[in-house]
Design a protein around this motif. Structure first.
Motif, mmCIF file in Angstrom:
data_model
loop_
_atom_site.group_PDB
_atom_site.id
_atom_site.type_symbol
_atom_site.label_atom_id
_atom_site.label_comp_id
_atom_site.label_asym_id
_atom_site.label_seq_id
_atom_site.Cartn_x
_atom_site.Cartn_y
_atom_site.Cartn_z
ATOM 1 N N ARG A 105 0.844 -1.218 0.000
ATOM 2 C CA ARG A 105 0.000 0.000 0.000
ATOM 3 C C ARG A 105 0.867 1.252 0.000
ATOM 4 N NH1 ARG A 105 -2.876 -2.664 4.038
ATOM 5 N NH2 ARG A 105 -2.232 -1.143 5.615
ATOM 6 N N ALA A 106 1.927 1.245 0.807
ATOM 7 C CA ALA A 106 2.820 2.404 0.868
ATOM 8 C C ALA A 106 3.505 2.631 -0.472
ATOM 9 C CB ALA A 106 3.858 2.207 1.971
ATOM 10 N N THR A 107 3.950 1.565 -1.101
ATOM 11 C CA THR A 107 4.626 1.682 -2.398
ATOM 12 C C THR A 107 3.678 2.202 -3.463
ATOM 13 O OG1 THR A 107 6.120 -0.138 -1.802
ATOM 14 C CG2 THR A 107 5.923 0.397 -4.143
ATOM 15 N N GLY A 155 6.882 11.262 -3.227
ATOM 16 C CA GLY A 155 6.538 9.846 -3.125
ATOM 17 C C GLY A 155 6.866 9.287 -1.758
ATOM 18 N N VAL A 156 8.039 9.635 -1.247
ATOM 19 C CA VAL A 156 8.454 9.167 0.079
ATOM 20 C C VAL A 156 7.475 9.637 1.142
ATOM 21 C CG1 VAL A 156 10.253 9.310 1.840
ATOM 22 C CG2 VAL A 156 10.886 8.982 -0.566
ATOM 23 N N ALA A 157 7.053 10.895 1.049
ATOM 24 C CA ALA A 157 6.131 11.448 2.046
ATOM 25 C C ALA A 157 4.803 10.709 2.045
ATOM 26 C CB ALA A 157 5.919 12.940 1.793
ATOM 27 N N GLN A 158 4.313 10.366 0.862
ATOM 28 C CA GLN A 158 3.031 9.662 0.804
ATOM 29 C C GLN A 158 3.157 8.256 1.372
ATOM 30 O OE1 GLN A 158 0.208 11.336 -0.106
ATOM 31 N NE2 GLN A 158 -0.714 9.536 0.846
ATOM 32 N N ALA A 159 4.300 7.614 1.109
ATOM 33 C CA ALA A 159 4.537 6.297 1.716
ATOM 34 C C ALA A 159 4.621 6.413 3.228
ATOM 35 C CB ALA A 159 5.825 5.692 1.153
ATOM 36 N N LEU A 162 2.418 4.511 6.183
ATOM 37 C CA LEU A 162 3.064 3.769 7.257
ATOM 38 C C LEU A 162 2.708 4.355 8.622
ATOM 39 C CD1 LEU A 162 6.581 3.356 5.613
ATOM 40 C CD2 LEU A 162 4.804 1.611 5.813
ATOM 41 N N ALA A 163 2.612 5.673 8.697
ATOM 42 C CA ALA A 163 2.270 6.323 9.966
ATOM 43 C C ALA A 163 0.844 5.992 10.403
ATOM 44 C CB ALA A 163 2.442 7.837 9.856
ATOM 45 N N GLU A 164 -0.065 5.976 9.469
ATOM 46 C CA GLU A 164 -1.457 5.637 9.791
ATOM 47 C C GLU A 164 -1.566 4.217 10.315
ATOM 48 O OE1 GLU A 164 -4.383 7.314 9.967
ATOM 49 O OE2 GLU A 164 -3.004 8.999 9.832
#
Length: 383
Positions: free
Chosen positions: A271-273, A369-373, A377-379
């Motif tokens: 999902r993160a990717t 992209g990193v921020a959205q991943a 992950l944070a959620e």
């Protein structure tokens, strides 16, 4: 400084240090009680991973060797076979059945689309087949196929279901017995986190019965001989003893984490990717409904050759991504999140991808992209 190569390909995958350590220990004889105890442990540990109480045999071979063993033992020349093909490894299963004289028909699905059980049922209604060949996780297209309806159809139409689970066992749920699978093949170098060299084949009672009547020639890949040897937890021929030891330790790691948590980790990384790729404006290979939790496929941006991008990322940052196969060659890249991979690994690979895209001339907003991943992950961390 010497650059480290970081594997984000769908096999071979990174090997945990404790697994490498287990393989480096002094060898034991393969005709000893110590090896018999090791083999017995492995069968008991593999059963819940594969979802079976049936026989599990371990061959010293690649995943393709396990697939060849499946068709060589199930088929006699001329037996009708229906092969479900939606990618490179579905094609391979069909080719193996043809090599052993099977009367193979292929039911083709667009690459990037999941197998449609309704189409399968229509064909099974029209003609009687002995064996149905299916691929669980088609890494060439990054599609995860639902095996449950295929097992139901196999039972309803009295056809043997053989499944290539080479890249899914240990990373995606498998319930061989419950789902009606007769032969399930996997291998060591994917989600099981061991170097290449072991093929694992699980067999139902229906499969074992069918194999007694098979007239196909086989010697090294004779699964009935492997089962006879396994009665004393031995092998017909010399096994890769060090890999057996590595698999023993790798399975311990899976159970220490917990099977369900292992599956959740793979789904989370997928999902993160996928969220990162969307944030970068890249087009994903497959729909969410059948996206693999083990590998993500992405179309290269217009005007950018995927293999040149991969070469740039590998040479500059040591991050090895997979390319496209067959008709997808040069058009997609694939990022595997399979086996010994965690959140930090994925964030690093995504950062390298952003740098590679930038150097290739693609408009990148740094960290998008990193921020959205990270957000995905944070959620999950809050749950």
């Amino acid at each position: 400084m010497k650059q480290e190569t970081r594997l984000f390909i769908p096999g071979p995958t990174p090997v945990p240090p404790v697994v490498a350590e287990a393989m480096a220990r002094p060898l034991i004889g393969h005709r000893t009680e110590a090896f018999a105890r090791l083999y017995a442990r492995l069968e008991e540990k593999l059963r819940p991973v594969l979802g079976t109480q049936g026989d599990v045999v371990i061959l010293t071979a690649s995943g393709t060797g396990g697939m060849e063993a499946a068709v060589a033992n199930l088929l006699s020349p001329g037996d009708p076979v229906l092969a479900l093909v939606g990618g490179k490894f579905g094609e391979r299963f069909a080719e193996l059945a043809q090599a052993y004289g099977g009367a193979v028909e292929t039911l083709n699905f667009e690459w990037g689309q999941a197998v449609d059980p309704e189409m399968v049922e229509r064909r099974l209604r029209e003609k009687r087949f002995k064996v149905l060949l299916a691929t669980h996780n088609e890494t060439s297209t990054t599609v995860l196929n639902d095996l449950r309806p295929l097992g139901e159809l196999a039972r309803r139409y009295e056809v043997l279901l053989a499944v290539d689970a080479v890249s899914s066992a240990g990373g995606a749920e498998l319930r061989m017995d419950e789902w009606g699978i007769d032969v399930l093949v996997t291998a060591s170098q994917k989600a099981l986190m061991v170097p290449p060299g072991l093929a694992i084949v699980a067999l139902s009672e229906r499969a074992l019965k069918a194999m007694t009547g098979s007239r196909s020639p086989r010697y090294y890949f004779d699964l009935l001989a492997a089962c006879r040897s396994k009665q004393k937890y031995n092998t017909p021929y010399t096994p890769a003893v060090s890999l057996f030891a590595g698999l023993d330790r790798a399975l311990d790691l899976i159970f220490e984490e917990g099977l369900e948590q292992v599956y959740r980790r793979h789904q989370l990384l997928a999902r993160a990717t996928r969220a990162a790729m969307r944030a970068l404006g890249l087009r994903l290979m497959v729909a969410d409904a059948w996206a693999s939790p083990l590998v993500t496929g992405v179309w290269a941006p217009e005007g950018l050759e995927a293999d040149r991008l991969r070469k740039e990322i590998a040479s500059r940052y040591g991050v090895l991504l997979a390319g496209g196969q067959g008709p997808l060659k040069g058009k997609i890249f694939r990022l595997a999140h399979m086996g010994y991979v965690d959140e930090v690994d994925i964030l690093g690979a995504l950062g390298a991808l952003e740098l590679g895209l930038y150097r290739a001339g693609y408009p990148v907003k740094w960290g998008q992209g990193v921020a959205q991943a990270q957000a995905v992950l944070a959620e999950e961390g809050k749950a």
